[in-house]
Design a protein around this motif. Structure first.
Motif, mmCIF file in Angstrom:
data_model
loop_
_atom_site.group_PDB
_atom_site.id
_atom_site.type_symbol
_atom_site.label_atom_id
_atom_site.label_comp_id
_atom_site.label_asym_id
_atom_site.label_seq_id
_atom_site.Cartn_x
_atom_site.Cartn_y
_atom_site.Cartn_z
ATOM 1 N N GLY A 57 0.835 -1.043 -0.107
ATOM 2 C CA GLY A 57 -0.026 -0.054 -0.126
ATOM 3 C C GLY A 57 0.913 1.406 0.091
ATOM 4 N N PHE A 58 1.661 1.283 0.729
ATOM 5 C CA PHE A 58 2.866 2.185 0.870
ATOM 6 C C PHE A 58 3.542 2.660 -0.418
ATOM 7 C CE2 PHE A 58 7.207 4.091 1.530
ATOM 8 C CZ PHE A 58 6.687 5.354 2.178
ATOM 9 N N VAL A 59 4.043 1.370 -1.188
ATOM 10 C CA VAL A 59 4.724 1.585 -2.390
ATOM 11 C C VAL A 59 3.872 2.154 -3.657
ATOM 12 C CG1 VAL A 59 5.630 0.203 -4.402
ATOM 13 C CG2 VAL A 59 6.527 0.013 -1.987
ATOM 14 N N GLY A 60 2.386 1.731 -3.337
ATOM 15 C CA GLY A 60 1.457 2.032 -4.272
ATOM 16 C C GLY A 60 1.104 3.628 -4.175
ATOM 17 N N ALA A 61 0.974 4.029 -2.836
ATOM 18 C CA ALA A 61 0.971 5.396 -2.661
ATOM 19 C C ALA A 61 2.033 6.337 -3.166
ATOM 20 C CB ALA A 61 0.898 5.877 -1.313
ATOM 21 N N LEU A 63 4.146 5.340 -5.640
ATOM 22 C CA LEU A 63 4.029 5.369 -7.108
ATOM 23 C C LEU A 63 2.915 6.326 -7.684
ATOM 24 C CD1 LEU A 63 4.553 1.581 -7.784
ATOM 25 C CD2 LEU A 63 6.134 3.733 -8.325
ATOM 26 N N GLY A 64 1.712 6.513 -6.950
ATOM 27 C CA GLY A 64 0.537 7.417 -7.380
ATOM 28 C C GLY A 64 1.085 8.716 -7.258
ATOM 29 N N ALA A 65 1.653 9.105 -6.110
ATOM 30 C CA ALA A 65 2.263 10.266 -5.972
ATOM 31 C C ALA A 65 3.234 10.987 -7.182
ATOM 32 C CB ALA A 65 2.976 10.471 -4.472
ATOM 33 N N LEU A 66 4.123 9.806 -7.377
ATOM 34 C CA LEU A 66 5.236 10.151 -8.478
ATOM 35 C C LEU A 66 4.320 10.180 -10.008
ATOM 36 C CD1 LEU A 66 7.994 7.585 -7.625
ATOM 37 C CD2 LEU A 66 8.148 10.181 -7.350
ATOM 38 N N LEU A 67 3.500 9.602 -10.238
ATOM 39 C CA LEU A 67 2.696 9.793 -11.309
ATOM 40 C C LEU A 67 1.905 11.209 -11.368
ATOM 41 C CD1 LEU A 67 1.572 8.567 -13.832
ATOM 42 C CD2 LEU A 67 -0.565 7.667 -12.714
ATOM 43 N N ILE A 68 1.525 11.456 -10.121
ATOM 44 C CA ILE A 68 0.352 12.924 -10.411
ATOM 45 C C ILE A 68 1.686 14.081 -10.312
ATOM 46 C CG2 ILE A 68 -0.686 14.493 -8.670
ATOM 47 C CD1 ILE A 68 -2.200 12.066 -9.980
ATOM 48 N N ILE A 69 2.799 13.879 -9.679
ATOM 49 C CA ILE A 69 4.036 14.804 -9.858
ATOM 50 C C ILE A 69 4.414 15.013 -11.440
ATOM 51 C CG2 ILE A 69 6.360 15.675 -9.518
ATOM 52 C CD1 ILE A 69 5.853 14.361 -6.625
ATOM 53 N N TRP A 70 4.590 13.968 -11.902
ATOM 54 C CA TRP A 70 5.182 13.722 -13.427
ATOM 55 C C TRP A 70 3.947 14.407 -14.363
ATOM 56 C CZ3 TRP A 70 3.007 11.148 -17.602
ATOM 57 C CH2 TRP A 70 3.660 11.190 -18.805
ATOM 58 N N LEU A 71 2.746 13.928 -13.966
ATOM 59 C CA LEU A 71 1.677 14.546 -14.827
ATOM 60 C C LEU A 71 1.566 16.374 -14.740
ATOM 61 C CD1 LEU A 71 -1.171 12.187 -14.311
ATOM 62 C CD2 LEU A 71 0.016 12.427 -16.455
ATOM 63 N N TRP A 72 1.574 16.479 -13.672
ATOM 64 C CA TRP A 72 1.640 17.861 -13.154
ATOM 65 C C TRP A 72 2.637 18.647 -13.856
ATOM 66 C CZ3 TRP A 72 4.727 21.162 -9.780
ATOM 67 C CH2 TRP A 72 4.119 22.575 -9.456
ATOM 68 N N GLN A 73 3.843 18.321 -13.753
ATOM 69 C CA GLN A 73 4.987 18.973 -14.553
ATOM 70 C C GLN A 73 4.921 18.958 -16.000
ATOM 71 O OE1 GLN A 73 8.646 16.932 -12.810
ATOM 72 N NE2 GLN A 73 8.582 18.373 -11.034
ATOM 73 N N THR A 74 4.573 17.971 -16.477
ATOM 74 C CA THR A 74 4.449 17.432 -17.879
ATOM 75 C C THR A 74 3.405 18.496 -18.604
ATOM 76 O OG1 THR A 74 5.568 15.325 -17.936
ATOM 77 C CG2 THR A 74 4.387 15.913 -19.732
#
Length: 78
Positions: A57-61, A63-74
């Motif tokens: 669950g922690f790893v999923g969280a 990874l989800g946060a990294l995805l959101i940051i990448w989408l926001w920056q991109t």
């Protein structure tokens, strides 16, 4: 699990364990080794599954946060 099933599985596990470890033991000792091993192994497995469940669950969280940051920056912050 019923007591009879625990004794049968414990006896089989004890027999296999004593053969793998090359230990000569009588039948009651073999059954006792198997039953205690089943209890300890079950406890360890339950603990590992609980920790791995929390850890996944922690790893999923993360990874989800990294995805959101990448989408926001991109896409949002051009």
């Amino acid at each position: 699990m019923s007591v009879v099933a625990l004794i049968i599985i414990g006896a089989a596990a004890g027999f296999l364990a004593t053969r793998l470890m090359r230990i000569e033991a009588d039948i009651p000792t073999t059954m006792l080794i198997g039953i205690i091993g089943a209890l300890v192994g079950g406890l360890v497995l339950r603990t590992l599954l609980a920790v791995m469940g929390w850890l996944s669950g922690f790893v999923g969280a993360v990874l989800g946060a990294l995805l959101i940051i990448w989408l926001w920056q991109t896409y949002i912050r051009r």
